[in-house]
Motif scaffolding. Structure first.
Motif, PDB file in Angstrom:
ATOM      1  N   ILE A   1      -6.530 -19.782  11.409  1.00 11.98           N
ATOM      2  CA  ILE A   1      -5.178 -20.345  11.516  1.00 11.98           C
ATOM      3  C   ILE A   1      -4.222 -19.628  10.563  1.00 11.98           C
ATOM      4  CG2 ILE A   1      -3.803 -22.425  10.973  1.00 11.98           C
ATOM      5  CD1 ILE A   1      -5.224 -22.884  13.529  1.00 11.98           C
ATOM      6  N   GLU A   2      -4.701 -19.394   9.336  1.00 10.74           N
ATOM      7  CA  GLU A   2      -3.845 -18.725   8.354  1.00 10.74           C
ATOM      8  C   GLU A   2      -3.461 -17.322   8.814  1.00 10.74           C
ATOM      9  OE1 GLU A   2      -6.122 -19.224   4.804  1.00 10.74           O
ATOM     10  OE2 GLU A   2      -5.296 -21.241   4.449  1.00 10.74           O
ATOM     11  N   LYS A   3      -4.426 -16.626   9.407  1.00 14.01           N
ATOM     12  CA  LYS A   3      -4.130 -15.270   9.899  1.00 14.01           C
ATOM     13  C   LYS A   3      -3.090 -15.328  11.015  1.00 14.01           C
ATOM     14  CE  LYS A   3      -8.651 -13.212   9.401  1.00 14.01           C
ATOM     15  NZ  LYS A   3      -9.723 -12.652  10.215  1.00 14.01           N
ATOM     16  N   SER A   4      -3.206 -16.334  11.883  1.00 18.75           N
ATOM     17  CA  SER A   4      -2.255 -16.450  12.994  1.00 18.75           C
ATOM     18  C   SER A   4      -0.852 -16.729  12.467  1.00 18.75           C
ATOM     19  CB  SER A   4      -2.649 -17.586  13.933  1.00 18.75           C
ATOM     20  OG  SER A   4      -4.004 -17.517  14.238  1.00 18.75           O
ATOM     21  N   ILE A   5      -0.786 -17.635  11.489  1.00 13.61           N
ATOM     22  CA  ILE A   5       0.527 -17.963  10.920  1.00 13.61           C
ATOM     23  C   ILE A   5       1.144 -16.713  10.294  1.00 13.61           C
ATOM     24  CG2 ILE A   5       1.738 -19.326   9.166  1.00 13.61           C
ATOM     25  CD1 ILE A   5      -0.405 -21.484   9.542  1.00 13.61           C
ATOM     26  N   TYR A   6       0.275 -15.957   9.640  1.00 17.94           N
ATOM     27  CA  TYR A   6       0.722 -14.745   8.958  1.00 17.94           C
ATOM     28  C   TYR A   6       1.383 -13.773   9.942  1.00 17.94           C
ATOM     29  CZ  TYR A   6       0.293 -10.668   5.941  1.00 17.94           C
ATOM     30  OH  TYR A   6       0.555  -9.566   5.186  1.00 17.94           O
ATOM     31  N   ILE A   7       0.835 -13.683  11.141  1.00 20.47           N
ATOM     32  CA  ILE A   7       1.379 -12.761  12.145  1.00 20.47           C
ATOM     33  C   ILE A   7       2.793 -13.167  12.583  1.00 20.47           C
ATOM     34  CG2 ILE A   7       1.092 -11.958  14.542  1.00 20.47           C
ATOM     35  CD1 ILE A   7      -1.881 -11.818  14.044  1.00 20.47           C
ATOM     36  N   VAL A   8       3.041 -14.471  12.683  1.00 23.68           N
ATOM     37  CA  VAL A   8       4.378 -14.893  13.148  1.00 23.68           C
ATOM     38  C   VAL A   8       5.268 -15.382  12.001  1.00 23.68           C
ATOM     39  CG1 VAL A   8       3.925 -15.441  15.558  1.00 23.68           C
ATOM     40  CG2 VAL A   8       3.325 -17.102  13.827  1.00 23.68           C
ATOM     41  N   LYS A   9       4.776 -15.143  10.773  1.00 24.03           N
ATOM     42  CA  LYS A   9       5.482 -15.639   9.594  1.00 24.03           C
ATOM     43  C   LYS A   9       6.957 -15.230   9.584  1.00 24.03           C
ATOM     44  CE  LYS A   9       4.868 -14.331   5.257  1.00 24.03           C
ATOM     45  NZ  LYS A   9       4.096 -13.748   4.171  1.00 24.03           N
ATOM     46  N   GLY A  10       7.201 -13.962   9.911  1.00 21.61           N
ATOM     47  CA  GLY A  10       8.556 -13.430   9.885  1.00 21.61           C
ATOM     48  C   GLY A  10       9.510 -14.237  10.737  1.00 21.61           C
ATOM     49  N   SER A  11       9.112 -14.468  11.990  1.00 17.76           N
ATOM     50  CA  SER A  11      10.057 -15.146  12.878  1.00 17.76           C
ATOM     51  C   SER A  11      10.129 -16.638  12.573  1.00 17.76           C
ATOM     52  CB  SER A  11       9.731 -14.872  14.345  1.00 17.76           C
ATOM     53  OG  SER A  11       8.709 -15.686  14.782  1.00 17.76           O
ATOM     54  N   LEU A  12       9.064 -17.217  12.021  1.00 14.90           N
ATOM     55  CA  LEU A  12       9.128 -18.628  11.625  1.00 14.90           C
ATOM     56  C   LEU A  12      10.122 -18.786  10.476  1.00 14.90           C
ATOM     57  CD1 LEU A  12       5.325 -19.597  11.652  1.00 14.90           C
ATOM     58  CD2 LEU A  12       7.057 -20.310  13.296  1.00 14.90           C
ATOM     59  N   LYS A  13      10.016 -17.863   9.531  1.00 12.83           N
ATOM     60  CA  LYS A  13      10.870 -17.935   8.353  1.00 12.83           C
ATOM     61  C   LYS A  13      12.331 -17.741   8.753  1.00 12.83           C
ATOM     62  CE  LYS A  13      10.875 -16.408   3.634  1.00 12.83           C
ATOM     63  NZ  LYS A  13      10.622 -15.260   2.769  1.00 12.83           N
ATOM     64  N   LYS A  14      12.555 -16.751   9.616  1.00 15.52           N
ATOM     65  CA  LYS A  14      13.922 -16.448  10.058  1.00 15.52           C
ATOM     66  C   LYS A  14      14.582 -17.690  10.676  1.00 15.52           C
ATOM     67  CE  LYS A  14      15.526 -13.857  13.573  1.00 15.52           C
ATOM     68  NZ  LYS A  14      15.099 -12.951  14.617  1.00 15.52           N
ATOM     69  N   ASN A  15      13.757 -18.488  11.355  1.00 14.71           N
ATOM     70  CA  ASN A  15      14.311 -19.671  12.024  1.00 14.71           C
ATOM     71  C   ASN A  15      14.109 -20.966  11.232  1.00 14.71           C
ATOM     72  OD1 ASN A  15      15.266 -18.581  14.689  1.00 14.71           O
ATOM     73  ND2 ASN A  15      13.183 -17.804  14.678  1.00 14.71           N
ATOM     74  N   ASN A  16      13.743 -20.803   9.946  1.00 15.26           N
ATOM     75  CA  ASN A  16      13.538 -21.958   9.055  1.00 15.26           C
ATOM     76  C   ASN A  16      12.506 -22.951   9.553  1.00 15.26           C
ATOM     77  OD1 ASN A  16      15.343 -21.311   7.019  1.00 15.26           O
ATOM     78  ND2 ASN A  16      17.055 -21.947   8.349  1.00 15.26           N
TER      79      ASN A  16
END
Ligand SMILES: Nc1ncnc2c1ncn2[C@@H]1O[C@H](COP(=O)(O)OP(=O)(O)O)[C@@H](O)[C@H]1O
Ligand SMILES: [Mg+2]
Length: 264
Positions: free
Chosen positions: A121-136
């Protein structure tokens, strides 16, 4: 005579209908194959990039070490310079980790291995971290037990990514004020359960049963393929012998992946 031609016409129509159905089945299969081929091609491309980048990245690292050593020998001490050197070191590490993660994700090696669901799960989150962060979008991982599973890690990761992206897209498209994705990992009897829940407002009743159908999408053509949930269900239920289901709750939906506890 009239009756015969009527029957022939009817037969013709039936044949045409059947032919159309068969052709549609073929083109559906083609599209899925195309999608899969695209993922495979992407994996290959990343494999090449990873291969080409590995050497320069490790050269950068050894240059940093050399500079560090030389400065020490000269008794040169400067906190700023040392911090910068450490920064270069950790950034190159980050670059090579990122490329490895993406490479693993696209690899269709189909090899079972033993892994912790939390780490996957952590690895998956890491992959989309950028776009999650960008959208808060805030992601909270709630772990009741640390579950070790033996199976296809990259396939499972692919499913988690589909679910994370769907939640993110719903949260962003609907401009949800405090967008949150909650992930739960737990064991219940002989099953592991991974739940991915969002507060994006849910799915209206009339389309709930369609979401797992191939090509069903409510998104613009350029954004949605309608293949995400369909492929995810196939992966979980056909190649992992598990279940993928959707439940609604007050603020949104929960997708639940249920897997049989399998240890090596
Ligand atoms: N978390 C979610 N919240 C609201 N709707 C969702 C969510 N996940 C999926 N959906 C709905 O299910 C549809 C199908 O999803 P999917 O198969 O991933 O295809 P796509 O994302 O390409 O549209 C989406 O178009 C959307 O309408
Ligand atoms: Mg999707």
């Amino acid at each position: 005579m009239i009756y015969r031609s009527f029957r022939i016409n009817k037969l013709n129509q039936e044949m045409q209908y059947k032919l159309k159905e068969e052709l549609k089945k073929f083109s559906d299969k083609d599209k899925i194959l195309f999608h899969k081929n695209k993922l495979d091609a992407m994996g290959e491309m990343l494999e090449n990039i990873a291969h080409q980048w590995r050497q320069p990245l490790s050269q950068i690292n050894s240059s940093v070490l050399l500079i560090d050593d030389t400065l020490h020998e000269m008794n040169f001490r400067n906190i700023d310079v040392e911090e910068r050197l450490l920064e270069i070191e950790s950034l190159t590490k980050y670059l090579s980790n990122t490329i490895n993660d993406f490479k693993d994700f696209f690899a269709h090696d189909k090899i079972k291995n033993s892994f912790l669901l939390r780490e996957m799960i952590e690895k998956s989150i890491y992959i989309v971290k950028g776009s999650l962060k960008k959208n808060n979008v805030e992601v909270i991982v709630n772990i009741e037990q640390d579950c070790r599973y033996y199976g296809y890690e990259s396939e499972l990761q692919q499913v988690v990514l589909v679910l994370l992206n769907n939640s993110k897209e719903a949260l962003v498209n609907r401009s949800i004020k405090d967008p949150i994705i909650n992930i739960y990992i737990k064991q219940e009897d002989e099953f592991y359960k991974i739940k991915i829940c969002d507060n994006a407002g849910g799915i209206i009743k009339s389309i709930r049963e369609k979401i797992f159908e191939p090509y069903f999408t409510t998104k613009h053509k350029s954004k949605g393929t309608g293949l995400g949930l369909y492929m995810s269900k196939k992966i979980i239920e056909e190649s992992m012998d598990g279940e993928l289901n959707m439940n609604t709750h007050k603020l949104g939906v929960c997708f639940e992946i249920k897997l049989k506890v399998v240890n090596e």
